[in-house]
Design a protein around this motif. Structure first.
Motif, PDB file in Angstrom:
ATOM      1  N   GLN A   2     -30.029   0.105 -14.573  1.00 42.15           N
ATOM      2  CA  GLN A   2     -29.154   0.363 -15.667  1.00 42.15           C
ATOM      3  C   GLN A   2     -27.855  -0.077 -15.581  1.00 42.15           C
ATOM      4  O   GLN A   2     -27.270   0.072 -14.240  1.00 42.15           O
ATOM      5  CB  GLN A   2     -29.370   1.841 -15.651  1.00 42.15           C
ATOM      6  CG  GLN A   2     -28.509   2.298 -17.041  1.00 42.15           C
ATOM      7  CD  GLN A   2     -28.846   4.013 -17.099  1.00 42.15           C
ATOM      8  OE1 GLN A   2     -29.751   4.537 -16.601  1.00 42.15           O
ATOM      9  NE2 GLN A   2     -27.835   4.596 -17.828  1.00 42.15           N
ATOM     10  N   THR A   6     -27.508   0.216 -20.666  1.00 48.02           N
ATOM     11  CA  THR A   6     -28.472  -0.650 -20.787  1.00 48.02           C
ATOM     12  C   THR A   6     -29.508  -0.578 -19.793  1.00 48.02           C
ATOM     13  O   THR A   6     -29.230  -0.766 -18.636  1.00 48.02           O
ATOM     14  CB  THR A   6     -28.146  -2.316 -21.127  1.00 48.02           C
ATOM     15  OG1 THR A   6     -27.434  -2.175 -22.353  1.00 48.02           O
ATOM     16  CG2 THR A   6     -29.357  -3.215 -21.121  1.00 48.02           C
ATOM     17  N   THR A   8     -32.992  -2.061 -18.151  1.00 48.79           N
ATOM     18  CA  THR A   8     -33.779  -3.331 -18.226  1.00 48.79           C
ATOM     19  C   THR A   8     -34.990  -3.149 -17.165  1.00 48.79           C
ATOM     20  O   THR A   8     -34.668  -2.536 -15.908  1.00 48.79           O
ATOM     21  CB  THR A   8     -32.806  -4.452 -17.840  1.00 48.79           C
ATOM     22  OG1 THR A   8     -31.573  -4.393 -18.639  1.00 48.79           O
ATOM     23  CG2 THR A   8     -33.368  -5.790 -17.860  1.00 48.79           C
ATOM     24  N   GLY A  18     -35.256  -4.965 -22.370  1.00 46.84           N
ATOM     25  CA  GLY A  18     -34.039  -4.192 -21.875  1.00 46.84           C
ATOM     26  C   GLY A  18     -33.550  -3.710 -23.466  1.00 46.84           C
ATOM     27  O   GLY A  18     -33.701  -4.312 -24.526  1.00 46.84           O
ATOM     28  N   GLN A  20     -30.560  -0.954 -25.107  1.00 46.87           N
ATOM     29  CA  GLN A  20     -29.460   0.079 -24.911  1.00 46.87           C
ATOM     30  C   GLN A  20     -29.887   1.213 -25.298  1.00 46.87           C
ATOM     31  O   GLN A  20     -30.287   1.918 -26.301  1.00 46.87           O
ATOM     32  CB  GLN A  20     -28.401  -0.579 -26.258  1.00 46.87           C
ATOM     33  CG  GLN A  20     -26.999   0.254 -25.954  1.00 46.87           C
ATOM     34  CD  GLN A  20     -26.498   0.628 -24.702  1.00 46.87           C
ATOM     35  OE1 GLN A  20     -26.478   1.516 -23.932  1.00 46.87           O
ATOM     36  NE2 GLN A  20     -25.504  -0.594 -24.115  1.00 46.87           N
ATOM     37  N   GLU A  25     -23.478  -1.577 -27.470  1.00 46.10           N
ATOM     38  CA  GLU A  25     -24.197  -2.393 -28.314  1.00 46.10           C
ATOM     39  C   GLU A  25     -25.468  -2.724 -28.294  1.00 46.10           C
ATOM     40  O   GLU A  25     -25.878  -2.482 -26.826  1.00 46.10           O
ATOM     41  CB  GLU A  25     -23.112  -3.791 -28.184  1.00 46.10           C
ATOM     42  CG  GLU A  25     -21.878  -3.859 -28.979  1.00 46.10           C
ATOM     43  CD  GLU A  25     -21.869  -3.643 -30.442  1.00 46.10           C
ATOM     44  OE1 GLU A  25     -22.705  -4.439 -31.096  1.00 46.10           O
ATOM     45  OE2 GLU A  25     -20.948  -2.866 -30.971  1.00 46.10           O
ATOM     46  N   THR A  27     -28.906  -4.585 -26.999  1.00 45.38           N
ATOM     47  CA  THR A  27     -29.067  -5.711 -26.253  1.00 45.38           C
ATOM     48  C   THR A  27     -29.601  -6.867 -27.054  1.00 45.38           C
ATOM     49  O   THR A  27     -29.947  -6.846 -28.111  1.00 45.38           O
ATOM     50  CB  THR A  27     -30.285  -5.521 -25.445  1.00 45.38           C
ATOM     51  OG1 THR A  27     -31.524  -5.303 -26.131  1.00 45.38           O
ATOM     52  CG2 THR A  27     -30.198  -4.281 -24.495  1.00 45.38           C
ATOM     53  N   VAL A  28     -29.336  -8.135 -26.408  1.00 45.85           N
ATOM     54  CA  VAL A  28     -29.623  -9.303 -26.905  1.00 45.85           C
ATOM     55  C   VAL A  28     -30.812  -9.334 -27.725  1.00 45.85           C
ATOM     56  O   VAL A  28     -31.194  -9.936 -28.816  1.00 45.85           O
ATOM     57  CB  VAL A  28     -29.461 -10.428 -26.163  1.00 45.85           C
ATOM     58  CG1 VAL A  28     -29.948 -11.739 -26.757  1.00 45.85           C
ATOM     59  CG2 VAL A  28     -28.181 -10.522 -25.663  1.00 45.85           C
ATOM     60  N   ASP A  29     -31.971  -8.905 -27.183  1.00 50.70           N
ATOM     61  CA  ASP A  29     -33.340  -8.964 -27.567  1.00 50.70           C
ATOM     62  C   ASP A  29     -33.743  -7.733 -28.670  1.00 50.70           C
ATOM     63  O   ASP A  29     -34.830  -8.082 -29.283  1.00 50.70           O
ATOM     64  CB  ASP A  29     -34.246  -8.851 -26.420  1.00 50.70           C
ATOM     65  CG  ASP A  29     -34.328 -10.290 -25.667  1.00 50.70           C
ATOM     66  OD1 ASP A  29     -34.118 -11.212 -26.066  1.00 50.70           O
ATOM     67  OD2 ASP A  29     -34.733 -10.503 -24.461  1.00 50.70           O
ATOM     68  N   GLU A  30     -33.012  -6.873 -28.631  1.00 51.42           N
ATOM     69  CA  GLU A  30     -33.594  -5.632 -29.547  1.00 51.42           C
ATOM     70  C   GLU A  30     -33.792  -6.168 -31.070  1.00 51.42           C
ATOM     71  O   GLU A  30     -34.658  -5.551 -31.648  1.00 51.42           O
ATOM     72  CB  GLU A  30     -32.368  -4.319 -29.802  1.00 51.42           C
ATOM     73  CG  GLU A  30     -32.493  -3.837 -28.241  1.00 51.42           C
ATOM     74  CD  GLU A  30     -31.621  -2.514 -28.383  1.00 51.42           C
ATOM     75  OE1 GLU A  30     -31.775  -1.808 -29.349  1.00 51.42           O
ATOM     76  OE2 GLU A  30     -30.876  -2.430 -27.414  1.00 51.42           O
ATOM     77  N   SER A  57     -40.906  -4.039 -24.081  1.00 51.45           N
ATOM     78  CA  SER A  57     -40.358  -2.585 -24.178  1.00 51.45           C
ATOM     79  C   SER A  57     -41.047  -1.642 -24.857  1.00 51.45           C
ATOM     80  O   SER A  57     -40.815  -0.285 -24.712  1.00 51.45           O
ATOM     81  CB  SER A  57     -38.933  -3.014 -24.559  1.00 51.45           C
ATOM     82  OG  SER A  57     -39.069  -3.172 -25.985  1.00 51.45           O
TER      83      SER A  57
END
Length: 220
Positions: A2, A6, A8, A18, A20, A25, A27-30, A57
Motif C-alpha cells: 500500500q 493505492t 497493489t 492495483g 486506489q 487519484e 490508478t493507471v489501470d483502473e 483485481s
C-alpha cells in the motif's frame, strides 16, 4: 503493498493489480479494468452468459455484474491466492464478485476450463495483458483465438486486454494478426495511452461506433 492509498498485488515484484482504496487519484489501470467490462456490455444486447479469464483485481468482474442482463458470470483464475489477495486488498471495491449469486469463481487453467464447457458464452473477457509473461503467452496465440470462438455464441463478443508500454509494435501486430482471422469484426480502443482493448465479435459487424475498425476483408 500500500502506498498513498493505492493497494497493489505483486507477484515476484511485478504488480498484477492495483486500485486506489483511498481518496486519491485512480490508478493507471483502473480505467481499463472498468472499460473492459463496460464497453462490451454496451455492444452486446444480451450478455446473459459471461466469462472472465484471469481474476486480476476483480474490478472487471465487478463491473460486468452491474448489468442486470448478466445471468451467470464465470471468473477463471488458475491461482487461488490471487483471488484471496484481491478480496483482502480490494474487498469494498469489488463487492459484487463475492456477494452476487450470479458470480462463480473457478480455479482452473482457461484452456482446460473451456474444453469441458458445453454451453456457449455471449461475452468472454481475457484480462491477462502481457504476452511476454511466462504461462500467459498461449492466451495470445492463433490456436487460443481459434478455440475461444467455439465457446462463443454466433453473435458473441470477445475482449482482449493488452499492455503496450512494455512491448513493441511488432508484438502488438502479431497478436492482432493471430486474432483477426477468427472473428467477423473487431475494434481497438486506446484506453489510457498505455493499454489497448481489442473487442471482437463473431458477427459481421460490431453494434456501435468504434475508434478503429477492421473486418476480415478490410484489414491484412
Amino acid at each position: 503493498m500500500q502506498l498513498n492509498g493505492t493497494v497493489t498485488i505483486a507477484t515476484n515484484g511485478k504488480p498484477d493489480a492495483g486500485i486506489q482504496m483511498g481518496p486519491g487519484e485512480p490508478t493507471v489501470d483502473e480505467s481499463t479494468m472498468v472499460l473492459a467490462g463496460a464497453i462490451p456490455l454496451s455492444m452486446q444486447p444480451h450478455p446473459v452468459r459471461v466469462a472472465n479469464i484471469g481474476f486480476g483485481s476483480g474490478l472487471t468482474t465487478h463491473t460486468l455484474l452491474t448489468s442486470a442482463l448478466v445471468k451467470r458470470l464465470d471468473s477463471i483464475e488458475i491461482e487461488p491466492l490471487m483471488v484471496a489477495a484481491a478480496r483482502q486488498g480490494f474487498g469494498p471495491r469489488i463487492r459484487n464478485v463475492f456477494e452476487d449469486p450470479r458470480s462463480h469463481i473457478v480455479y482452473e487453467d482457461a484452456k482446460t476450463f473451456f474444453a469441458s464447457t458445453r454451453e456457449p458464452y455471449d461475452l468472454i473477457v481475457s484480462e491477462p495483458s502481457n504476452p511476454w509473461v511466462s504461462g500467459v503467452a498461449t492466451l495470445f496465440s492463433d490456436e487460443f483465438y481459434s478455440r475461444i470462438t467455439h465457446h462463443l455464441a454466433a453473435d458473441g463478443y470477445f475482449v482482449q486486454w493488452m499492455q503496450i508500454y512494455e512491448t513493441n509494435l511488432g508484438v502488438v501486430a502479431s497478436v492482432i494478426k493471430a486474432l483477426a482471422p477468427h472473428f467477423g469484426a473487431y475494434a481497438i480502443y486506446n484506453t489510457d495511452d498505455l493499454d489497448i482493448l481489442i473487442i471482437a465479435t463473431r458477427a459481421a459487424a460490431l453494434r456501435l461506433g468504434m475508434i478503429s475498425y477492421c473486418s476480415r476483408r478490410s484489414c491484412a
